[in-house]
Design an enzyme around this catalytic site. Structure first.
Site, mmCIF file in Angstrom:
data_model
loop_
_atom_site.group_PDB
_atom_site.id
_atom_site.type_symbol
_atom_site.label_atom_id
_atom_site.label_comp_id
_atom_site.label_asym_id
_atom_site.label_seq_id
_atom_site.Cartn_x
_atom_site.Cartn_y
_atom_site.Cartn_z
ATOM 1 N N SER A 145 0.982 -1.109 0.246
ATOM 2 C CA SER A 145 0.318 -0.128 -0.253
ATOM 3 C C SER A 145 0.962 1.158 0.198
ATOM 4 O O SER A 145 2.445 1.106 0.369
ATOM 5 C CB SER A 145 -0.721 0.226 0.851
ATOM 6 N N TYR A 158 -3.301 -0.508 9.972
ATOM 7 C CA TYR A 158 -2.947 -0.970 8.208
ATOM 8 C C TYR A 158 -1.839 -0.329 7.945
ATOM 9 O O TYR A 158 -1.231 -1.222 7.189
ATOM 10 C CB TYR A 158 -4.220 0.174 7.450
HETATM 11 P P1 NAP Z 1 -11.765 -4.771 -1.212
HETATM 12 O O1 NAP Z 1 -12.295 -4.623 -1.909
HETATM 13 O O2 NAP Z 1 -12.187 -4.708 0.380
HETATM 14 O O3 NAP Z 1 -11.393 -6.518 -1.258
HETATM 15 C C1 NAP Z 1 -10.494 -7.509 -0.392
HETATM 16 C C2 NAP Z 1 -11.315 -9.606 -0.311
HETATM 17 O O4 NAP Z 1 -10.645 -10.000 0.850
HETATM 18 C C3 NAP Z 1 -12.678 -9.332 -0.207
HETATM 19 O O5 NAP Z 1 -13.328 -10.186 -0.933
HETATM 20 C C4 NAP Z 1 -12.917 -9.890 1.475
HETATM 21 O O6 NAP Z 1 -13.860 -9.874 1.982
HETATM 22 C C5 NAP Z 1 -11.582 -10.496 1.315
HETATM 23 N N1 NAP Z 1 -11.268 -10.520 2.781
HETATM 24 C C6 NAP Z 1 -11.060 -9.826 4.137
HETATM 25 N N2 NAP Z 1 -10.157 -10.649 5.229
HETATM 26 C C7 NAP Z 1 -10.133 -11.629 4.458
HETATM 27 C C8 NAP Z 1 -9.886 -13.237 5.231
HETATM 28 N N3 NAP Z 1 -10.123 -13.183 6.505
HETATM 29 N N4 NAP Z 1 -9.930 -14.798 4.126
HETATM 30 C C9 NAP Z 1 -10.344 -13.680 2.795
HETATM 31 N N5 NAP Z 1 -10.732 -12.732 2.078
HETATM 32 C C10 NAP Z 1 -11.047 -12.033 2.903
HETATM 33 O O7 NAP Z 1 -10.164 -4.309 -1.253
HETATM 34 P P2 NAP Z 1 -9.404 -4.601 -2.167
HETATM 35 O O8 NAP Z 1 -9.649 -2.235 -2.797
HETATM 36 O O9 NAP Z 1 -9.500 -4.911 -3.579
HETATM 37 O O10 NAP Z 1 -8.135 -4.473 -1.583
HETATM 38 C C11 NAP Z 1 -7.746 -5.780 -2.231
HETATM 39 C C12 NAP Z 1 -6.430 -5.780 -1.262
HETATM 40 O O11 NAP Z 1 -5.649 -4.351 -1.709
HETATM 41 C C13 NAP Z 1 -6.112 -5.606 -0.119
HETATM 42 O O12 NAP Z 1 -4.927 -5.955 0.281
HETATM 43 C C14 NAP Z 1 -5.538 -3.842 -0.086
HETATM 44 O O13 NAP Z 1 -5.156 -3.129 1.611
HETATM 45 C C15 NAP Z 1 -5.453 -3.275 -0.628
HETATM 46 N N6 NAP Z 1 -4.966 -2.238 -1.562
HETATM 47 C C16 NAP Z 1 -5.744 -1.545 -1.688
HETATM 48 C C17 NAP Z 1 -5.905 0.085 -2.576
HETATM 49 C C18 NAP Z 1 -6.915 0.320 -2.602
HETATM 50 O O14 NAP Z 1 -7.022 1.945 -2.646
HETATM 51 N N7 NAP Z 1 -8.003 -0.114 -3.024
HETATM 52 C C19 NAP Z 1 -4.662 0.368 -2.648
HETATM 53 C C20 NAP Z 1 -3.457 -0.008 -1.477
HETATM 54 C C21 NAP Z 1 -3.410 -1.483 -1.383
HETATM 55 P P3 NAP Z 1 -15.190 -9.276 2.848
HETATM 56 O O15 NAP Z 1 -15.913 -8.398 1.428
HETATM 57 O O16 NAP Z 1 -16.034 -10.476 2.793
HETATM 58 O O17 NAP Z 1 -13.905 -8.583 3.626
HETATM 59 C C1 GCO Z 2 -6.824 5.151 3.444
HETATM 60 C C2 GCO Z 2 -7.115 4.181 1.719
HETATM 61 C C3 GCO Z 2 -5.805 3.420 1.442
HETATM 62 C C4 GCO Z 2 -5.648 2.828 0.414
HETATM 63 C C5 GCO Z 2 -4.811 2.595 -0.036
HETATM 64 C C6 GCO Z 2 -3.305 2.764 -0.989
HETATM 65 O O1 GCO Z 2 -8.514 4.965 3.692
HETATM 66 O O2 GCO Z 2 -5.369 5.872 3.214
HETATM 67 O O3 GCO Z 2 -8.275 3.162 1.993
HETATM 68 O O4 GCO Z 2 -4.785 2.632 2.901
HETATM 69 O O5 GCO Z 2 -6.771 1.663 0.084
HETATM 70 O O6 GCO Z 2 -4.211 1.458 0.584
HETATM 71 O O7 GCO Z 2 -2.198 2.448 -1.106
#
Ligand code: NAP
Ligand code: GCO
Length: 265
Positions: A145, A158
């Site tokens: 992240s 986080y």
């Molecule tokens: P998301 O839309 O919330 O999807 C995450 C998935 O992980 C959901 O299907 C969730 O299920 C599942 N999950 C959560 N806890 C779990 C567990 N204990 N066992 C199995 N599955 C589980 O998130 P996303 O935005 O696609 O993010 C995916 C990854 O990228 C995460 O690690 C997030 O921190 C990272 N990330 C996201 C962003 C962003 O801007 N979106 C940026 C940087 C990094 P539920 O729906 O039931 O919770």
């Molecule tokens: C926040 C965001 C982030 C992003 C992501 C950034 O509240 O600042 O949710 O943490 O999801 O991980 O890279």
């Protein structure tokens, strides 16, 4: 060059990949030739995921598994080995966030985030590594992240987890590089998914959420990322094209980490 990026014959497990970033990465892996395996925490999500993959012409193998539960992960990996094959590529994608000011956050809430975002990648990685060693190769991609590098209000747990995940990435690379295992991270910028939807909610007066405007101003690309923006980088890190890239975090952030921010007018 095409062969270097091919994932033909590879078995890829992407955790938490019913939708969002995991789904986009899994879809790209399929297009590059891999067999897609994913898990999610609830049966409804797995069923929804299987349907969504089907709509893309992908026959994905979906399983219910909570990645924080070591016994459940061991059973999942054993089942995948039996039903699909030994895992060549693991993407630790499942993640949660809690946006709570630190002094108001309970230790239980803090631990829950660490459990899913840091302990689970440890558990899933340690479970698949022995199979990768036997196979003679392996790729592990940890979804890090901006918060692997930066802090901000309300995301202490986080940021602690994602900072730790960056170091777990380097440690796996250090400890298992000699077995031809490459472990790298992808650090997405701000990506439009359900996880960030509350930060983009249109305000009652029809204006953009202040955080939404803040991110657009803070991103040289002047937009939120899409899950598809992560597809090319993920295929690169899963393929032979990255065989000498190890312990690296590839930030896919539209330039956020390079940028000091807009000058005042
Ligand atoms: P998301 O839309 O919330 O999807 C995450 C998935 O992980 C959901 O299907 C969730 O299920 C599942 N999950 C959560 N806890 C779990 C567990 N204990 N066992 C199995 N599955 C589980 O998130 P996303 O935005 O696609 O993010 C995916 C990854 O990228 C995460 O690690 C997030 O921190 C990272 N990330 C996201 C962003 C962003 O801007 N979106 C940026 C940087 C990094 P539920 O729906 O039931 O919770
Ligand atoms: C926040 C965001 C982030 C992003 C992501 C950034 O509240 O600042 O949710 O943490 O999801 O991980 O890279």
């Amino acid at each position: 060059m095409e062969n270097q990026f091919s994932l033909a014959g590879k078995v890829a497990l992407i955790t938490g990949a019913s939708y969002g970033i995991g789904f986009a990465i899994a879809t790209a892996f399929h297009k590059a030739g891999a067999t897609v395996v994913f898990n999610d925490i609830k049966q409804e999500l797995v069923d929804k995921g299987i349907e969504a993959y089907k709509a893309e012409g992908i026959r994905a193998h979906g399983y219910v598994c909570d990645v924080t539960n070591e016994e459940a992960v061991q059973a999942l990996v054993a089942r995948i080995e039996k039903e699909v094959g030994v895992i060549d590529i693991l993407v630790n994608n499942a993640g949660i966030i809690k946006r709570i000011p630190m002094v108001e956050m309970s230790a239980a809430e803090f631990r829950q985030v660490i459990d899913v975002d840091l302990n689970a990648p440890f558990i899933v990685s340690k479970t698949v590594i022995p199979g990768m060693i036997k196979k003679g190769h392996g790729k592990i991609i940890n979804i890090c992240s901006m918060m692997s590098e930066l802090g901000r209000e309300t995301v202490s747990a986080y940021a602690a987890a994602k900072g730790g995940l960056k170091m777990l990435t380097r440690n796996i690379a250090s400890e298992y590089g000699e077995f031809n295992i490459q472990c790298n991270g992808i650090g997405p910028g701000y990506i439009a998914t359900p996880q960030t939807a509350p930060l983009r909610e249109i305000q009652p007066d029809g204006s953009r959420h202040p955080f939404d405007s803040f991110i657009i101003a803070k991103t040289p690309a002047a937009r939120w990322g899409t899950p598809e923006d992560l597809q090319g980088p993920a295929v690169f890190l899963a393929s032979d094209a990255s065989n000498f890239v190890n312990g690296h975090v590839l930030y896919v952030d539209g330039g956020i980490l390079a940028y000091i921010g807009k000058q005042p007018k």
